[in-house]
Design a protein around this motif. Structure first.
Motif, short mmCIF file in Angstrom:
data_model
loop_
_atom_site.label_atom_id
_atom_site.label_comp_id
_atom_site.label_asym_id
_atom_site.label_seq_id
_atom_site.Cartn_x
_atom_site.Cartn_y
_atom_site.Cartn_z
N VAL A 221 9.62 8.67 -6.52
CA VAL A 221 9.81 7.33 -6.41
C VAL A 221 9.69 6.92 -4.73
O VAL A 221 9.13 6.01 -4.53
CB VAL A 221 11.37 7.03 -6.59
CG1 VAL A 221 11.72 5.29 -6.12
CG2 VAL A 221 11.71 6.96 -8.31
N ARG A 222 10.23 7.81 -4.05
CA ARG A 222 10.04 7.50 -2.71
C ARG A 222 8.50 7.50 -2.07
O ARG A 222 8.04 6.67 -1.62
CB ARG A 222 10.83 8.42 -1.78
CG ARG A 222 12.50 8.33 -1.53
CD ARG A 222 12.92 8.72 -0.42
NE ARG A 222 12.52 10.42 -0.21
CZ ARG A 222 13.04 11.33 -1.08
NH1 ARG A 222 14.17 10.95 -1.81
NH2 ARG A 222 12.77 12.58 -0.67
N ALA A 223 7.90 8.45 -2.53
CA ALA A 223 6.45 8.63 -2.39
C ALA A 223 5.78 7.40 -2.89
O ALA A 223 4.61 6.86 -2.09
CB ALA A 223 5.82 9.91 -3.09
N LYS A 224 6.30 6.83 -4.28
CA LYS A 224 5.30 5.62 -4.47
C LYS A 224 5.50 4.47 -3.66
O LYS A 224 4.64 3.91 -3.34
CB LYS A 224 5.75 5.29 -6.02
CG LYS A 224 5.21 4.23 -6.86
CD LYS A 224 5.76 4.01 -8.02
CE LYS A 224 7.15 3.40 -8.35
NZ LYS A 224 7.51 3.08 -9.67
N PHE A 225 6.87 4.39 -3.39
CA PHE A 225 7.13 3.07 -2.47
C PHE A 225 6.55 3.29 -1.20
O PHE A 225 5.93 2.33 -0.56
CB PHE A 225 8.51 2.73 -2.52
CG PHE A 225 9.26 2.04 -3.64
CD1 PHE A 225 9.31 0.79 -3.50
CD2 PHE A 225 9.57 2.90 -4.72
CE1 PHE A 225 9.76 0.06 -4.51
CE2 PHE A 225 9.94 2.05 -5.90
CZ PHE A 225 9.78 0.68 -5.87
N ALA A 226 6.67 4.53 -0.60
CA ALA A 226 6.11 4.84 0.57
C ALA A 226 4.46 4.36 0.94
O ALA A 226 4.00 3.57 1.73
CB ALA A 226 6.20 6.01 1.28
N ALA A 227 3.75 4.74 -0.32
CA ALA A 227 2.59 4.39 -0.48
C ALA A 227 2.10 3.15 -0.47
O ALA A 227 1.46 2.63 0.30
CB ALA A 227 1.94 5.30 -1.48
N ALA A 228 2.96 2.44 -1.37
CA ALA A 228 2.57 1.06 -1.49
C ALA A 228 3.11 0.28 -0.48
O ALA A 228 2.66 -0.81 -0.19
CB ALA A 228 3.40 0.68 -2.68
N TRP A 229 4.13 0.61 0.50
CA TRP A 229 4.46 -0.08 1.54
C TRP A 229 3.69 0.35 2.80
O TRP A 229 4.16 -0.35 4.03
CB TRP A 229 6.09 -0.08 1.85
CG TRP A 229 6.94 -0.79 0.61
CD1 TRP A 229 6.36 -1.60 -0.18
CD2 TRP A 229 8.11 -0.63 0.40
NE1 TRP A 229 7.29 -2.15 -0.81
CE2 TRP A 229 8.63 -1.47 -0.56
CE3 TRP A 229 9.33 0.16 0.97
CZ2 TRP A 229 9.85 -1.72 -0.91
CZ3 TRP A 229 10.34 -0.28 0.50
CH2 TRP A 229 10.81 -1.03 -0.54
N VAL B 50 3.99 3.06 4.64
CA VAL B 50 4.66 4.00 5.71
C VAL B 50 4.72 5.60 5.13
O VAL B 50 4.50 5.86 3.92
CB VAL B 50 6.23 3.46 5.65
CG1 VAL B 50 6.18 2.05 6.19
CG2 VAL B 50 6.93 3.59 4.20
N THR B 51 4.95 6.38 6.00
CA THR B 51 4.80 7.81 5.65
C THR B 51 6.04 8.24 4.84
O THR B 51 5.82 9.10 4.04
CB THR B 51 4.78 8.58 6.97
OG1 THR B 51 5.84 8.07 7.95
CG2 THR B 51 3.29 8.25 7.85
N ILE C 55 12.96 -0.91 8.97
CA ILE C 55 14.02 -0.06 9.85
C ILE C 55 14.15 1.37 9.59
O ILE C 55 14.00 2.05 10.36
CB ILE C 55 15.20 -0.92 9.73
CG1 ILE C 55 15.09 -2.40 10.09
CG2 ILE C 55 16.22 -0.15 10.58
CD1 ILE C 55 14.76 -2.68 11.42
N GLY C 56 14.16 1.44 8.24
CA GLY C 56 14.12 2.99 7.63
C GLY C 56 15.46 3.35 7.34
O GLY C 56 16.17 4.51 7.69
N THR C 57 16.24 2.51 6.82
CA THR C 57 17.49 2.86 6.27
C THR C 57 17.93 2.56 4.67
O THR C 57 17.14 1.52 4.57
CB THR C 57 18.72 2.15 7.13
OG1 THR C 57 19.88 2.50 6.88
CG2 THR C 57 18.47 0.66 7.28
#
Lengths: 527, 351, 650
Positions: free
Chosen positions: A206-214, A216-217, B340-342
């Motif tokens: 999930v984090r990877a999906k959102f990180a990619a979409a948003w 951010v690393t 922010i990253g939180t």
């Protein structure tokens, strides 16, 4: 809600727990009244004699905080009288045997002792619920705002599964959510442990999906703090800055004195709102937001229905819609965030959220959609758990009665119960500024039983002081027999009666909901 | 279900058994006027404006309630029918204040529409008219019983939709009047001012107090949106005049139909309240003073950046809002998590 | 055996919980289940006490206790007679019994001595001594208390000799005035509940319905719908629950047929309802009776309690397996609640307003369940039909209107009261034979039949037989039997105004034409009576009447214009006189009256001038006086004061 609001009308039996529906959800209450008008049976569980309770065939005026005992008692009757839905239990659930052991400890006579409700009434209501072709359960904060709020909800789910009153029309388990978009705020990941559509932050995919979409690393992995924990963190100096959008915790959160103290301790506080609320007054920066009438967007109601909010007028003054403000802040912080319209944002939400996957402004123009709506051709899902629970088999959770965190004693002999009034809403930010509602219902009261009033020498209209271990307020007494002896009631709408100065921050261990419905107070007449 | 076939004005039409003549006529796009009829309410067939001629029937028949039957022959605009309708309008006008010029419902009034349609310019009767005092002692709606045509929709709405039965027909004959128990003003009754009766009133007897005194019907633009209060999600129409919201009226909502509560219908005044924040404020020397957007946004970016740099992202907390839109909640989550990253984001769903 | 519930011996088992199917017949002609001379004798002795059997040598003082006689003082007579009987040691030989109404209320209080059928009228408390000493001790009639026929001047020795009764055929009213309405035993002794027994054990529900159909009985409430057809509809209806309702909301001004039956013979109504329940498959009945009938309600309550106590009402009636309960619903006296749907609304707890019916009440009535609604008189006919057969009943009256009808005659006739005559007699017979003709020797002018929304008829209609269908073409209707007789001192415009005033005031206000239309008609009539009528008024009245009849929701509105239409039809000249000549031919409408002084008759005594409150009369002493018409307020004081008939009213 597992079922649409419209389903209430068709229920043969309605069990309403901890919901003052006619005041807090007036239009949903009309459906309840229509069901009763059509011959449906209504059982209301509430310490107070609300309008709904007066309308009910059964009013179970339980002692505050004893819901689990009652719910287990109802299940006990249904089990021992062999009224439960054996096919449903066998085919659709698990954990029945273990749960049964627990429930067998709650025969009606024992439950009567805990709740104060006659054993025969418990039996009648249990039979009525179990035997009805369609039976639905409605509840609100009277169930959840307890230290055992999660268990209360599980006990309700157990009862519904026992009778198979779920996953079909006119039956179900239906929490009535108190604010226009409280469902949507949760759906959108406005919670410390999940992203949109309840996708856990702990899940690396999930984090990877959102990180990619948003773009951010990475995204933070540890679940964040709940609102109560943030206040504690701020007070302890661990949380240094807060950004509050459209909330007024100074009035709405328990133990306000503590909340004010915590917010004051922050290094930096941003509040974004339409009025200079009690919370905004503490801010370092206050941003003027547009009201609902001044922006486009969507709200998701209590039955998971996503509906279009449409801009009717330009924002007043220099106010801006919240979404534009957030874009400005993000961009200023080095993260370019730009959307042409809320429709574009929804498109992004739909891409990232399976349950909103089929929702678009284009479709919403034709009518609302009820999630889960995974694809553009999916019609939406007004009823949940039909044929199959989301998790597969429905699990019976054994739950035990625990008394509220703070019970009356000699020093604080009353239970303070809080809630809402029909003419007002939440912290009164809007309803006290309408030119109409506050004119008609201008002053808050403390409701107190005549017997208690007599003992304290209080007559209707007297000014009284209500005091808990955490704070006090002054308010005018209203002597009414709709509250039972030993319980006083008022709302949290009026800043001059900031009742949350008194309430307890003790929280449910799972959902972290504070026990706003029960705390110990004493009442003094102001000479 | 079985169907029935009937003839209306010489045209055959087939409808499901149990349909009314009115429904059958609607299928043929044949207009029949109605005052007391409302599809979702019980049908009292009391105003009699919808009468039609049914072959073989001794008297005229109310189309709104009479069932269509197989082989029925109906005429909707014979001279006798028109005469009856004109007489009924004439009778209603005989006991109606002819103050359309200043009536808040001017242009949104069934009685006016039908008087126009049937060419009844004024009543041919000169007799007693009611002279009830105007009831305007509550901040929500006015009741002008002189304009009441006793269609009884409000009574049925209150009983069948709102479920409160606060009002009913009282007195008899010409003095018949809709009133609360003991004929007290609504402010002293059990009325909860949901205003659902107002939404259904076909004349100026019930009017939204603010809306109908601040805008003419044709001046407002209606924008359909969702109520900002509880979680029910009622659909409503914001009535906008000159860029300001002047009122709320019902529309046909998917959740609520035309029903609203007092907050949804009459609680819109906060939108233009003078207390509304109109400019960013920044605390300087302990006082919040007006600033520009640029200054405020820059300050936020700087200060949040500093806190993050000094204490880490988890030293910042976000409260998102159950009152904001999905899109806004989503963006704040994105701001907290991506910018922010939180994960320190929550809202008062727990409250 | 002291009461009809007592057992003759251990073999008798009847009680409400252990019912016996032969109970009623057994008490009349028992014992049935066994042979025992002693048991048989016990019954006969008891019946002789209950039922007035001449051979037992008993005499009876029947004191009318209908509302009319009670208000004229009959309750005090009971005590007075008791004292007198005691004084004369007659208690063992003479019994006192209260009865229901005789229908001849204007002659009350009425006392009858049986078995000799002597009818004493206007009996005062002080007359008791004379009746006991003269009549009961010495065997001589008290002549001064006998009824004297105003036409012939003859005193009537018995009630059979009184023309008012002689021309009647009292079937429904048979027991009224002759049995005690507060004692079920009296009813049983007079063949009561035999019809129910017959229906339950010798007839199927369909046979009961067929018998009623054969009888040709039509609803006595006004509309005249065939009762058997109605019952058939209810019997055919499929439902888990059905109701029987007795409409006792008698609302026509001056009509008291139903009240008399309820007060005088309540068990006949109950028996009719129970039979109806059996025939239609209903187990629950309501009697909707106006609260202004406290005595009727009181007696109904007694009757219901007694019927339950005797096992004739309740669970498993007479061990037939049939259950039936009856409840009383007291109405608040709204005229419109006599309308079936309004009545049902009222029972359901709503405001009594008619509702638009889709289909018949026998399909969807009270609480949307099949409901048989009949009025008091209709139900009271049912036991007779079941006992004597439908064909017997059909032989009375005319082909399409069978049986008898009770009328309440009021107005300018010599004998006012309740009369029961066979259907088909003429108005002339009712007015002149039974009613004794027009009072004070004046001329008959009009009659109004059918209650406030009936029609006004005139001389030429007197020989038309009175039945349901003959009146309709004339613009009138049978109604529930109200009959108002008018003489030549009656203004027909004023009469129309009077009735319209009533219907407008009693309009429920629901539908526009009735509520608003009758108001405007009334205003026009008021105008005409006040001398402000205009020629167009007649046309407007006719036009409005047509629309009101054509578009009103219920029978009240649909018939409200009848008095206006019939007076316009038969007495149009009177309207025209009011409108064109500003004259009221009957000299009733005050605003149109002109008081003048006949100069030749006036002696100049000045009495009129002194009496005039407006100072409108002037004149020299001993000289003829004159009235200043501008000042005259038309109060009529001068007319009553003048001893020389010199004041003329025109």
């Amino acid at each position: 809600m597992t079922n649409p609001i419209a389903d209430i009308e068709g229920a043969n039996f309605i069990l309403a727990l901890g919901t003052n529906t006619t005041e807090t959800h007036p239009v949903i209450a009309t459906k309840i009244k229509q069901a009763v008008r059509a011959g449906g049976i209504l059982a209301v569980v509430d310490p107070r004699q609300t309008e709904l309770a007066r309308l009910a065939h059964y009013h179970l005026a339980l002692k505050p905080g004893t819901d689990i005992a009652l719910l287990n008692g109802l299940a006990n009757v249904i089990l021992t009288e062999d009224l439960y839905n054996k096919d449903f239990v066998a085919e659709r659930t698990e954990g029945f045997a273990a749960w049964k052991e627990t429930v067998l400890k709650y025969p009606p006579e024992v439950v009567a002792g805990i709740t104060g409700i006659a054993a025969d009434t418990i039996r009648e209501v249990a039979r009525g619920y179990a035997r009805s072709a369609n039976a639905t359960i409605l509840y609100t904060m009277g169930i959840t705002q307890h230290i055992c709020g999660t268990d209360n909800v599980l006990a309700i789910a157990n009862l519904a599964m026992l009778c198979g009153h779920i996953g079909k029309p006119y039956s179900g388990v239906n929490p009535l959510r108190g604010q226009n978009n409280v469902q949507g705020a949760c759906d959108m990941g406005g919670l410390p442990n999940v992203l949109t559509g309840y996708q856990p932050v702990a899940d690396p995919d999930v984090r990877a999906k959102f990180a990619a979409a948003w773009g951010v690393t990475s995204l933070p992995e540890q679940p964040g703090l709940t609102v109560g924990e943030m206040m504690e963190g701020a007070a302890a100096g661990k949380l240094r800055a807060m950004y509050i959008m459209g909330e007024n915790p100074v009035l709405s959160d328990p133990d306000s004195t503590h909340v004010v103290h915590a917010l004051e301790k922050l290094d930096f506080l941003v509040v974004q709102d339409i009025f200079l609320t009690e919370t905004a007054r503490l801010a370092d920066v206050v941003l003027p937001a547009a009201s609902f009438a001044e922006k486009d967007g969507t709200f998701t109601n209590t039955e998971r229905r996503v509906q279009r909010v449409r801009k009717a007028i330009e924002p007043v003054g220099e106010a801006k819609p919240d979404w534009q403000i957030i874009c400005l802040v993000a961009t200023a912080m080095g993260y370019p965030m730009q959307y042409g319209s809320p429709a574009e944002i929804m498109a992004e939400i739909a891409r990232l959220t399976p349950s909103y996957g089929g929702i678009s402004y284009q479709r919403l123009e034709q009518g609302s959609l009820v999630w889960p709506c995974p694809s553009p051709d999916h019609p939406g899902t007004p009823r949940l758990h039909v044929g199959k629970f989301a998790r597969g088999l429905g699990k019976f959770h054994p739950v035990e009665y625990v008394p509220p965190a703070e019970l009356p004693d000699e020093e604080y002999p009353f239970i303070l119960n809080t809630g809402r009034r029909y003419f007002h809403y939440h912290t009164g930010t809007m309803t006290l500024r309408t030119g109409a509602l506050e004119e008609y219902y201008a002053q808050e009261h403390l409701e107190i039983n005549p017997a208690d009033a007599r003992t304290l020498g209080i007559t209707d209209g007297d000014r009284v002081r209500v005091i808990s271990r955490r704070g006090q307020v002054e308010v005018t007494a209203r002597v009414v027999d709709t509250v039972p002896p030993g319980v006083v009631f008022t709302s949290f709408h009026f800043p001059e009666v900031a009742i949350n100065r008194l309430t307890n921050t003790a929280r449910d261990p799972v959902a972290k909901i504070p026990e706003l419905k029960v705390c110990a107070v004493r009442v003094e007449k102001i000479a | 279900m079985a169907n029935v076939t009937l003839t209306i004005n010489g045209q055959q039409v087939t409808v499901p058994a149990g349909s009314t003549i009115l429904q059958a006529a609607e299928k043929l796009n044949i207009f029949i006027p109605t005052l007391c009829y409302e599809p979702i309410l019980t049908r009292p067939a009391s105003c009699r404006i919808c009468v039609v001629e049914v072959k073989g029937s001794k008297n005229l028949v109310p189309a709104c309630a009479a069932l269509a039957r197989d082989g029925m022959v109906v005429e909707t605009d014979t001279p006798e029918v028109i005469e009856a309708r004109r007489t009924i309008i004439d009778l209603l006008l005989a006991n109606h204040p002819m103050d359309c010029l200043t009536c808040g419902r001017n242009g949104d009034c069934r009685l006016q529409d039908y008087a126009f349609m049937y060419g009844v310019r004024e009543s041919s009767f000169s007799g007693e008219k009611h002279n009830y005092p105007l009831e305007d002692d509550n901040p929500f709606y006015i009741r002008d019983m002189n304009k009441c045509i006793l269609c009884g929709k409000c009574v049925r709405v209150c009983a069948e939709i709102q479920g409160n039965s606060v009002i009913d027909f009282t007195y008899r004959g010409f003095n018949t009047k809709i009133a609360a128990f003991m004929d007290v003003p609504m402010s002293q009754s059990e009325c909860v001012f949901c205003g659902n009766c107002v939404a259904y009133c076909p004349t100026g007897a019930l009017q939204e107090k603010y809306l109908r005194s601040h805008a003419r019907t044709w001046e407002v633009q209606k924008v359909t949106t969702v109520c900002p209060y509880c979680g029910t999600g009622c659909t409503l129409d914001l009535n906008v005049k000159n860029g300001k919201v002047v009122g709320v009226t019902s529309t046909d909502g998917e959740v609520n139909g035309k029903a609203l509560c007092v907050k949804g219908r009459f609680g819109f005044g906060f939108i233009h309240h003078p207390d509304r924040l109109q400019q960013p404020l920044i605390k300087k020397d302990g006082r919040l003073v007006e600033s520009t957007w640029d200054e405020a946004i820059q300050l936020i970016a700087t200060r949040l950046g500093e806190v993050k740099a000094q204490y880490g992202a988890d030293a910042i907390g976000f409260l998102t809002s159950a009152r904001c839109t999905n899109e806004e909640n989503y963006l704040l989550s994105k701001l907290a998590r991506a910018v922010i990253g939180t994960n320190n984001i929550d809202h008062c769903a727990r409250l | 055996m002291e009461t009809l519930m007592d057992k003759c011996c251990d073999k008798c088992q009847h009680s409400p919980t252990t019912p016996c199917r032969d109970y009623v017949r057994c008490r009349k002609n028992g014992p049935i289940c066994h042979q025992d001379e002693n048991c048989s004798r016990l019954r006969q002795e008891l019946l002789a006490r209950v039922y007035m059997k001449p051979e037992a040598g008993m005499k009876y003082i029947l004191i009318c206790s209908g509302t009319g006689c009670i208000s004229s003082g009959s309750p005090s007579l009971v005590k007075a007679f008791e004292e007198e009987l005691a004084k004369n040691n007659l208690q063992g030989q003479v019994a006192i019994r209260i009865t229901g109404c005789h229908g001849f209320c204007e002659q009350g209080p009425i006392v009858i001595i049986e078995p000799e059928k002597v009818f004493y009228r206007r009996v005062a408390r002080d007359d008791a001594a004379e009746i006991v000493s003269m009549h009961l001790v010495q065997g001589q009639l008290v002549e001064r208390l006998l009824y004297v026929d105003p036409v012939t001047g003859q005193a009537a020795k018995t009630y059979e000799d009184i023309p008012f009764y002689a021309h009647q055929q009292r079937l429904v009213l048979q027991k009224c005035g002759h049995t005690c309405p507060e004692d079920i035993q009296d009813y049983i002794a007079h063949d009561g509940y035999l019809a129910l027994t017959k229906a339950l054990f010798e007839m199927t529900p369909q046979q009961v319905v067929d018998e009623v159909k054969t009888s040709g009985l039509r609803g006595r409430g006004g509309a005249g719908f065939p009762t058997g057809v109605k019952w058939q509809g209810a019997l055919n209806a499929k439902a888990d629950k059905k109701y029987v309702i007795c409409n006792a909301d008698e609302g026509d001004p001056g009509a008291f047929m139903d009240r008399s039956v309820l007060e005088g013979d309540p068990h006949a109504v109950l028996e009719g309802m129970i039979i109806c329940g059996y025939a239609t498959g209903s187990d629950e009945g309501y009697i909707y009776v106006r609260a202004e009938y406290p005595l009727a309600i009181h007696r109904l309550k007694i009757a219901i309690a007694q019927a339950e106590q005797y096992g004739l009402l309740g669970e498993n009636i007479l061990n037939s397996g049939f259950n039936f309960r009856i409840k009383i619903k007291a109405g608040a006296g709204a005229f419109v609640c006599g309308e079936g749907t309004a009545l049902m609304q009222s029972i359901e707890g709503n405001r009594g307003m008619p509702r638009y019916k889709v289909g018949r009440s026998t399909e969807k009535g009270l609480w949307d369940k099949p409901t048989t609604l009949n009025n008091v008189e209709t139900f009271a006919n049912v036991p007779l039909i079941i006992r004597h057969g439908g064909s017997w009943f059909a032989s009375i009256g005319t082909e399409k209107s069978t049986g008898t009808k009770i009328f309440s005659i009021t107005g300018k006739v010599n004998n006012t009261g309740l009369v029961e005559v066979p259907m088909g007699v003429t108005m002339r017979q009712i007015i002149f034979d039974v009613g004794g003709g027009i009072r004070d020797g004046r001329a008959f002018k009009a009659l109004q039949i059918g209650g406030p929304s009936g029609g006004c008829l005139r001389e030429e209609h007197l020989d038309i037989p009175v039945e349901y269908d003959s009146l309709i073409p004339l613009g009138a209707m049978m109604g529930s039997g109200g009959l108002v007789i008018m003489d030549d001192t009656t203004c027909m415009v004023d009469v129309a105004r009077f009735f319209l005033n009533f219907t407008q005031a009693e309009s429920c206000g629901k539908c526009t034409p009735c509520r608003e239309g009758t108001k405007r008609m009334l205003e026009i009539l008021n105008r005409i009576c006040e001398g402000h009528g205009v020629p167009e008024d007649i046309e407007v009245l006719e036009k409005l009447s047509k629309v009101i009849i054509n578009t009103s929701l219920c029978g009240l509105g649909q018939s409200a214009p009848n008095p206006v239409l019939t007076t316009l039809r038969y007495f149009r000249d009177e309207y025209e006189a009011h409108i064109y000549h500003k004259r009221c031919p009957a000299s009733v409408c005050q605003a149109l009256l002109v008081y003048t002084i006949n100069q030749e008759k006036c002696t100049g005594c000045g009495a009129c001038a002194r009496a005039c409150p407006a100072g409108a009369i002037t004149g020299e002493k001993k000289q003829p006086h004159t009235i200043d018409l501008e000042k005259c307020i038309k109060c009529g004081s001068c007319l009553t004061r003048c001893k020389f008939d010199a004041v003329v009213k025109q």
